[in-house]
Design an enzyme around this catalytic site. Structure first.
Site, PDB file in Angstrom:
ATOM      1  N   GLU A   7      -3.197  49.759  -2.569  1.00 56.22           N
ATOM      2  CA  GLU A   7      -4.093  50.151  -1.478  1.00 56.22           C
ATOM      3  C   GLU A   7      -4.177  51.664  -1.499  1.00 56.22           C
ATOM      4  O   GLU A   7      -3.154  52.328  -1.323  1.00 56.22           O
ATOM      5  CB  GLU A   7      -3.517  49.718  -0.126  1.00 56.22           C
ATOM      6  CG  GLU A   7      -3.887  48.330   0.307  1.00 56.22           C
ATOM      7  CD  GLU A   7      -5.370  48.099   0.300  1.00 56.22           C
ATOM      8  OE1 GLU A   7      -5.779  47.027  -0.134  1.00 56.22           O
ATOM      9  OE2 GLU A   7      -6.134  49.012   0.695  1.00 56.22           O
ATOM     10  N   CYS A  30      -6.531  56.006   6.014  1.00 61.68           N
ATOM     11  CA  CYS A  30      -7.392  55.714   4.854  1.00 61.68           C
ATOM     12  C   CYS A  30      -8.736  55.172   5.324  1.00 61.68           C
ATOM     13  O   CYS A  30      -9.709  55.184   4.583  1.00 61.68           O
ATOM     14  CB  CYS A  30      -6.703  54.781   3.878  1.00 61.68           C
ATOM     15  SG  CYS A  30      -5.881  53.437   4.672  1.00 61.68           S
ATOM     16  N   GLU A  76     -11.672  62.550  -0.659  1.00 64.05           N
ATOM     17  CA  GLU A  76     -10.879  62.213   0.522  1.00 64.05           C
ATOM     18  C   GLU A  76     -10.115  63.453   0.987  1.00 64.05           C
ATOM     19  O   GLU A  76      -9.308  64.008   0.241  1.00 64.05           O
ATOM     20  CB  GLU A  76      -9.907  61.083   0.194  1.00 64.05           C
ATOM     21  CG  GLU A  76      -9.251  60.530   1.435  1.00 64.05           C
ATOM     22  CD  GLU A  76      -8.302  59.383   1.144  1.00 64.05           C
ATOM     23  OE1 GLU A  76      -7.584  59.455   0.135  1.00 64.05           O
ATOM     24  OE2 GLU A  76      -8.274  58.440   1.956  1.00 64.05           O
ATOM     25  N   LYS A 134      10.861  51.483  -0.373  1.00 62.14           N
ATOM     26  CA  LYS A 134      11.012  52.940  -0.393  1.00 62.14           C
ATOM     27  C   LYS A 134       9.938  53.559   0.503  1.00 62.14           C
ATOM     28  O   LYS A 134       8.754  53.547   0.189  1.00 62.14           O
ATOM     29  CB  LYS A 134      10.833  53.471  -1.816  1.00 62.14           C
ATOM     30  CG  LYS A 134      10.952  54.988  -1.898  1.00 62.14           C
ATOM     31  CD  LYS A 134       9.818  55.523  -2.743  1.00 62.14           C
ATOM     32  CE  LYS A 134       9.416  56.944  -2.544  1.00 62.14           C
ATOM     33  NZ  LYS A 134       9.491  57.552  -1.258  1.00 62.14           N
TER      34      LYS A 134
HETATM   35  P1  ADP Z   1       0.371  60.977  -0.170  1.00 66.14           P
HETATM   36  O1  ADP Z   1      -0.265  62.004  -1.042  1.00 66.14           O
HETATM   37  O2  ADP Z   1      -0.522  60.398   0.831  1.00 66.14           O
HETATM   38  O3  ADP Z   1       1.732  61.338   0.335  1.00 66.14           O
HETATM   39  P2  ADP Z   1       1.494  59.511  -2.322  1.00 66.14           P
HETATM   40  O4  ADP Z   1       0.724  58.583  -3.177  1.00 66.14           O
HETATM   41  O5  ADP Z   1       2.012  60.756  -2.920  1.00 66.14           O
HETATM   42  O6  ADP Z   1       0.565  59.742  -1.085  1.00 66.14           O
HETATM   43  O7  ADP Z   1       2.717  58.768  -1.644  1.00 66.14           O
HETATM   44  C1  ADP Z   1       2.735  57.406  -1.290  1.00 66.14           C
HETATM   45  C2  ADP Z   1       4.083  56.819  -1.658  1.00 66.14           C
HETATM   46  O8  ADP Z   1       4.194  56.851  -3.070  1.00 66.14           O
HETATM   47  C3  ADP Z   1       5.256  57.610  -1.118  1.00 66.14           C
HETATM   48  O9  ADP Z   1       6.304  56.733  -0.764  1.00 66.14           O
HETATM   49  C4  ADP Z   1       5.668  58.467  -2.310  1.00 66.14           C
HETATM   50  O10 ADP Z   1       7.010  58.870  -2.289  1.00 66.14           O
HETATM   51  C5  ADP Z   1       5.411  57.499  -3.441  1.00 66.14           C
HETATM   52  N1  ADP Z   1       5.234  58.138  -4.757  1.00 66.14           N
HETATM   53  C6  ADP Z   1       4.867  59.406  -5.028  1.00 66.14           C
HETATM   54  N2  ADP Z   1       4.824  59.625  -6.356  1.00 66.14           N
HETATM   55  C7  ADP Z   1       5.199  58.466  -6.957  1.00 66.14           C
HETATM   56  C8  ADP Z   1       5.346  58.032  -8.306  1.00 66.14           C
HETATM   57  N3  ADP Z   1       5.138  58.849  -9.324  1.00 66.14           N
HETATM   58  N4  ADP Z   1       5.703  56.751  -8.536  1.00 66.14           N
HETATM   59  C9  ADP Z   1       5.904  55.895  -7.510  1.00 66.14           C
HETATM   60  N5  ADP Z   1       5.788  56.247  -6.216  1.00 66.14           N
HETATM   61  C10 ADP Z   1       5.447  57.500  -5.925  1.00 66.14           C
END
Ligand code: ADP
Length: 520
Positions: free
Chosen positions: A272, A306, A408, A197
């Site tokens: 990560e 990062c 960050e 995903k």
């Molecule tokens: P950023 O804030 O850098 O976008 P995120 O951690 O929100 O980082 O996003 C990283 C990945 O995690 C994306 O693919 C996002 O869709 C996914 N993501 C966001 N929320 C969730 C969740 N609750 N469970 C699993 N994956 C998630």
């Protein structure tokens, strides 16, 4: 009549062209070897952060039913793929690498368009996927286990790797092809099947990678792509009982959610997450070289790495000189659409990012009371009117405990922190919740090695910036950056395979370990 026919033919060619244009903008999930829309029937718009009037494409706004279909397809494909000899799996993956090389230019342009990073860096991102693919595919003829003496005579002991099963891969937007490849290719060479995903902001680059897998001959069901939001698709993957492993890269807050969901169902979880990386500049450093490293580390990818150099810890003897030169360089950086080759700093990813970064710039000035030495503006006029642009920003006279030096920011903002000594600099560098990357600029080998030894991070550079990891070395961090796993290098195999210890007793009788003693 002939003319009418001609006109009709012209019209139908035009319609075909238009349809093709429209079709090329609508993408699908890849499940069980077929390109299918989401069962929701809804779509997610992918827009260019440099100019949001540019619709890059529509991608499925998927739901948990799509995740379940993808997991079922991956589970059905697992036995066939794990039984395919690893060198054969690798042959297919080498072909993926060849396709990535062939289409590198197109993937690079797609990436700049959907994510905003300047062309040169987008090319580097695709190149990293190529490097990773070749390197990990090479493991198909290694995947080394080991043999060791058994404690009994006429008994043989060895250890072999086995795949973990069906893996869920959740990736961020800042390295839209490199990070998916870091997870996908090692997972495949080890014999796992996957559901991937991508981040909602950058599905096209992962789509390109998955298309390359399809073209290379990866069998149906081995790789499945589901696009959509984290809260639905990401959470659906994380909590799916049939997924034995979740590999996640993203924010620390989301990582924590992923980790707890995995703990609930006893799944393997590799995380990560964030960084607050420091460059230490000592009084004997080559200042011009250090400035180049600082500018590249702080403002490359608009600070959205990062490993970005968000703290510059500079010895007081060279502090003023360093800060002055840094501000001059930062002010001269050309900000704009990354598709323009003269541009050095592209837009940030989306409006939430603008909001967050501008919030930190405000905190730096008012709550923290640091000096805003340059930048600090959200650019909204002229060529910037339709994108998400922020000026390269430098804070000086920053204290180690200020929020801008602790949290960050993930944008083109860096903090210059004065220091009196190497040991104090190391203490400052270590004094954050993260532990991804650190660097030192010095001409003194003794001080360089001392810093290398005392800095508690997963990556360390001498006379180079905090960014620039290569795929054959392990990548990851200590403390809040991760949970002890590493990506890249051969170390990634530890995540995507499990050990099986094998004992072969050819003595023809029962020999009990720890109980029967061997007569001398
Ligand atoms: P950023 O804030 O850098 O976008 P995120 O951690 O929100 O980082 O996003 C990283 C990945 O995690 C994306 O693919 C996002 O869709 C996914 N993501 C966001 N929320 C969730 C969740 N609750 N469970 C699993 N994956 C998630």
């Amino acid at each position: 009549m002939a003319q009418a026919k001609k006109a009709l033919a012209k019209k139908s060619r035009a319609t075909a062209r238009a349809t093709k244009r429209t079709r090329s903008k609508t993408y699908h999930n890849f499940i069980g070897g077929r390109w299918v829309p989401s069962q929701s029937g809804q779509w997610l718009e992918n827009r260019n952060p440099a100019d949001t009037r540019d619709l890059v494409g529509r991608f499925p706004l998927s739901i948990s039913d799509d995740v379940s279909a993808a997991v079922s397809a991956a589970a059905a494909a697992f036995d066939g793929w794990r039984r395919t000899p690893a060198p054969r799996r690798a042959e297919i993956l080498f072909r993926v690498g060849e396709i990535l090389i062939r289409d590198k230019e197109k993937y690079t342009a797609d990436m700049t368009r959907e994510m905003g990073k300047v062309s040169k860096e987008a090319g580097g991102d695709v190149q990293e996927a190529i490097d990773c693919t070749y390197y990990a595919a090479g493991e198909g003829r290694r995947l080394h286990g080991f043999t060791t003496p058994a404690e009994m005579p006429n008994k043989f002991a060895m250890c072999v790797r086995q795949p973990v099963g069906v893996c869920g891969l959740i990736t961020p937007w800042n390295f839209p092809m490199a990070i998916p490849s870091w997870k996908l290719i090692p997972a495949l060479v080890c014999g796992n099947t996957v559901v991937i995903k991508p981040a909602e902001d950058t599905p096209l680059s992962t789509y390109n990678l998955v298309r390359a897998c399809e073209e290379a001959g990866v069998p149906p069901g081995v790789v499945n792509l589901v696009t959509g939001y984290g809260e639905t698709v990401g959470a659906g993957i994380t909590s799916h009982n049939s997924l034995r492993l979740i590999s996640f890269t993203g924010s620390t807050d989301t990582g924590r959610l992923v980790a707890s969901a995995c703990a609930e169902r006893n799944a393997i979880c590799s995380l990560e997450m964030g960084g607050k990386n420091a460059i230490i500049v000592l009084d004997d450093a080559d200042i011009d070289n250090a400035i180049e490293g600082a500018v590249w580390g702080a403002f490359g990818t608009s600070g959205q790495r990062c490993t970005a150099s968000s703290r510059l810890i500079v010895h007081k003897k060279v502090y003023r000189q360093f800060a002055k030169k840094l501000v001059e360089r930062a002010k001269a950086l050309r900000v704009g659409n990354g598709a323009d080759r003269a541009v050095e700093v592209g837009p940030v990813i989306n409006s939430e990012a603008v909001h967050k970064i501008m919030g930190y710039i405000d905190i730096g000035q008012h709550e923290d009371g640091a000096t805003l030495a340059c930048g600090g503006h959200h650019l909204t006029k002229g060529e910037y009117a339709h994108g998400y642009y922020i000026e390269p920003t430098v804070f000086t006279d920053v204290e180690p405990n200020m929020r801008i030096a602790q949290e960050e920011i993930f944008g083109p903002v860096t903090s210059v922190i004065p220091t009196n000594s190497l040991d104090e600099a190391i203490e400052i560098a270590n004094g954050v919740r993260y532990g991804l990357s650190a660097a030192i600029y010095t001409q003194d080998v003794n001080r360089a090695f001392h810093a290398m030894n005392e800095t508690y991070t997963g990556i360390f550079y001498v006379n180079s910036s905090t960014i620039g990891a290569e795929v054959h070395l392990p990548f990851g961090g200590t403390k809040g950056t991760g949970n002890g796993h590493r990506e890249a290098g051969t170390q990634v195999l530890e995540t995507f395979s499990e050990w099986k210890s094998v004992y072969v007793d050819y003595s023809g009788k029962l020999q009990r370990a720890q109980i029967d003693t061997v007569e001398l």
